[in-house]
Design an enzyme around this catalytic site. Structure first.
Site, PDB file in Angstrom:
ATOM      1  N   ASP A  47     -38.125 -78.662 -48.109  1.00 46.25           N
ATOM      2  CA  ASP A  47     -37.794 -79.970 -49.058  1.00 46.25           C
ATOM      3  C   ASP A  47     -39.259 -80.117 -49.851  1.00 46.25           C
ATOM      4  O   ASP A  47     -40.306 -80.296 -48.928  1.00 46.25           O
ATOM      5  CB  ASP A  47     -37.633 -81.245 -48.285  1.00 46.25           C
ATOM      6  N   TYR A  52     -45.941 -83.044 -54.862  1.00 47.61           N
ATOM      7  CA  TYR A  52     -46.704 -82.740 -53.531  1.00 47.61           C
ATOM      8  C   TYR A  52     -47.697 -81.672 -53.973  1.00 47.61           C
ATOM      9  O   TYR A  52     -48.467 -81.106 -53.261  1.00 47.61           O
ATOM     10  CB  TYR A  52     -45.771 -82.135 -52.514  1.00 47.61           C
ATOM     11  N   LYS A  77     -38.141 -82.221 -56.550  1.00 41.36           N
ATOM     12  CA  LYS A  77     -38.055 -83.668 -57.076  1.00 41.36           C
ATOM     13  C   LYS A  77     -38.674 -83.652 -58.244  1.00 41.36           C
ATOM     14  O   LYS A  77     -39.865 -83.188 -58.385  1.00 41.36           O
ATOM     15  CB  LYS A  77     -38.711 -84.721 -55.899  1.00 41.36           C
ATOM     16  N   HIS A 110     -37.419 -88.502 -57.926  1.00 46.93           N
ATOM     17  CA  HIS A 110     -38.112 -88.954 -56.695  1.00 46.93           C
ATOM     18  C   HIS A 110     -38.173 -90.333 -56.575  1.00 46.93           C
ATOM     19  O   HIS A 110     -38.336 -90.942 -55.518  1.00 46.93           O
ATOM     20  CB  HIS A 110     -39.728 -88.321 -56.821  1.00 46.93           C
ATOM     21  N   ARG A 238     -43.830 -77.655 -32.518  1.00 44.85           N
ATOM     22  CA  ARG A 238     -43.017 -79.063 -32.699  1.00 44.85           C
ATOM     23  C   ARG A 238     -42.030 -78.622 -33.835  1.00 44.85           C
ATOM     24  O   ARG A 238     -40.889 -79.391 -33.640  1.00 44.85           O
ATOM     25  CB  ARG A 238     -44.079 -79.995 -33.491  1.00 44.85           C
TER      26      ARG A 238
HETATM   27  P1  A2P Z   1     -47.872 -82.421 -36.835  1.00 46.45           P
HETATM   28  O1  A2P Z   1     -48.012 -81.728 -38.197  1.00 46.45           O
HETATM   29  O2  A2P Z   1     -49.402 -82.287 -36.406  1.00 46.45           O
HETATM   30  O3  A2P Z   1     -47.062 -81.643 -36.105  1.00 46.45           O
HETATM   31  P2  A2P Z   1     -42.607 -87.372 -40.191  1.00 46.45           P
HETATM   32  O4  A2P Z   1     -41.532 -86.240 -40.435  1.00 46.45           O
HETATM   33  O5  A2P Z   1     -41.835 -88.683 -39.970  1.00 46.45           O
HETATM   34  O6  A2P Z   1     -43.253 -87.851 -41.540  1.00 46.45           O
HETATM   35  O7  A2P Z   1     -43.534 -87.353 -39.133  1.00 46.45           O
HETATM   36  C1  A2P Z   1     -44.449 -86.146 -39.301  1.00 46.45           C
HETATM   37  C2  A2P Z   1     -45.697 -86.529 -38.025  1.00 46.45           C
HETATM   38  O8  A2P Z   1     -45.350 -86.397 -36.875  1.00 46.45           O
HETATM   39  C3  A2P Z   1     -46.774 -85.594 -38.265  1.00 46.45           C
HETATM   40  O9  A2P Z   1     -48.078 -86.039 -38.252  1.00 46.45           O
HETATM   41  C4  A2P Z   1     -46.580 -84.304 -37.222  1.00 46.45           C
HETATM   42  O10 A2P Z   1     -47.673 -83.946 -36.760  1.00 46.45           O
HETATM   43  C5  A2P Z   1     -45.807 -85.412 -36.475  1.00 46.45           C
HETATM   44  N1  A2P Z   1     -44.845 -84.533 -35.645  1.00 46.45           N
HETATM   45  C6  A2P Z   1     -43.635 -83.965 -36.089  1.00 46.45           C
HETATM   46  N2  A2P Z   1     -43.239 -83.087 -35.082  1.00 46.45           N
HETATM   47  C7  A2P Z   1     -43.580 -83.576 -33.987  1.00 46.45           C
HETATM   48  C8  A2P Z   1     -43.115 -83.285 -32.597  1.00 46.45           C
HETATM   49  N3  A2P Z   1     -42.069 -82.702 -32.235  1.00 46.45           N
HETATM   50  N4  A2P Z   1     -43.898 -84.106 -31.552  1.00 46.45           N
HETATM   51  C9  A2P Z   1     -44.992 -84.918 -31.888  1.00 46.45           C
HETATM   52  N5  A2P Z   1     -45.326 -85.141 -33.095  1.00 46.45           N
HETATM   53  C10 A2P Z   1     -44.570 -84.600 -34.193  1.00 46.45           C
END
Ligand code: A2P
Length: 283
Positions: A47, A52, A77, A110, A238
């Site tokens: 996405d 962006y 978008k 968007h 993650r």
């Molecule tokens: P990072 O890029 O360092 O993994 P959202 O999708 O709600 O916008 O959240 C994105 C944020 O959450 C990013 O800062 C990301 O950091 C962090 N994040 C994404 N996946 C995880 C996870 N599995 N555990 C902890 N933090 C996560």
């Protein structure tokens, strides 16, 4: 090879994977690395947005993967400055050039910018893009009930999705119900509340109970709520964790606990107020 995410079916029978990688706030270099890693851990849904500034990097990573085009789902978008019928066509052509694609799977407006009152005109531009095969499905983002009402009555094609800020601290129950009643699939932007949902005691308690991570609990809540979730991460471990949410389910009483969290925690701009002077960061 990890299993692909299950799909949900949009109103025109296009299948969309239920987890996609969100890329807002990622620099081109980070997006290139992130999309590349995400493909390795099984993501097939990406996405992006004109606002962006990373469409070219996202497209490059997809092209380098060598995956057949029909195995990847790409959303972009229309940026705020491109509202209007003719502008919509130019905007999509530009995005396609940046992405290096002949079509996107999903093209969305968007933000509605209600104070400019042009989103109906823009919607007709998206209808044309659909007709020309430049987008396989069209939708909106950040639209509220009053904006959707107008699109539903003026459009000849109805929006397939509404991508909105959605997480347990801001669960948008009313807007979600409206979308469900009108066959609009909800996509969750900022599904982890940019990490802020992960420390909620209910979430950490459920993480212990199910022996999953806090992020997996929150993403499973999205999946069981019937939404398409777009978590962002630049960390491969993650990303893999966020994609691995299909091997367990939350009991209905635990879904209810998450549904019952305070629902006023908006972290992104209010779509009723946001205008075209906004400098894009989120979602
Ligand atoms: P990072 O890029 O360092 O993994 P959202 O999708 O709600 O916008 O959240 C994105 C944020 O959450 C990013 O800062 C990301 O950091 C962090 N994040 C994404 N996946 C995880 C996870 N599995 N555990 C902890 N933090 C996560």
């Amino acid at each position: 090879m990890p299993n692909p995410a299950p799909t949900v079916t949009l109103r025109n029978d296009v299948e969309i994977p239920q987890i996609g990688l969100g890329t807002s706030g990622m620099s081109p270099a980070d997006s290139l690395r992130a999309v590349n890693s995400a493909i390795e851990v099984g993501y097939r849904h990406f996405d992006t947005a004109q606002a962006y500034g990373n469409e070219s990097a996202v497209g490059t990573a997809i092209a380098r993967s060598g995956l057949p085009r029909n195995e990847v789902f790409v959303t972009t978008k229309l940026r705020n400055r491109s509202h209007g019928l003719a502008n919509a066509r130019l905007a999509l052509d530009r995005s396609l050039r940046e992405l290096g694609l002949e079509y996107v799977d999903l093209y969305v407006i968007h933000w509605p910018l209600p104070m400019e009152n042009r989103y109906i005109e823009t919607w007709h531009g998206l209808e044309r893009a659909l007709e020309q095969g430049k987008a396989r499905a069209i939708g909106v983002s950040n639209f509220q009930v009053e904006h959707l009402d107008r699109v539903l009555s003026a459009g000849t094609v109805l929006p397939a999705v509404n991508q909105i800020e959605l997480h347990p601290r801001f669960n948008q129950a009313h807007l979600r119900r409206y979308c469900a009643d009108h066959g609009i699939i909800v996509e969750s932007a900022s599904p982890l509340a940019r990490g802020r949902s992960l420390e909620l005691p209910i979430v950490t308690g459920l993480a212990r109970k199910y022996r999953m991570s806090a992020a997996q609990i929150v993403l499973r809540w999205h999946i069981q709520s019937g939404t398409v979730a777009l978590p962002k991460s630049t960390t491969p471990r993650r990303m893999a964790e966020n994609h691995d949410v299909f091997s367990f389910s939350l009991e209905s009483r635990d879904m209810a606990l998450l549904d019952g969290l305070r629902a006023d925690g908006r972290i992104n701009p209010d779509p009723r107020r946001l205008d075209s002077t906004w400098a894009p960061v989120e979602p």
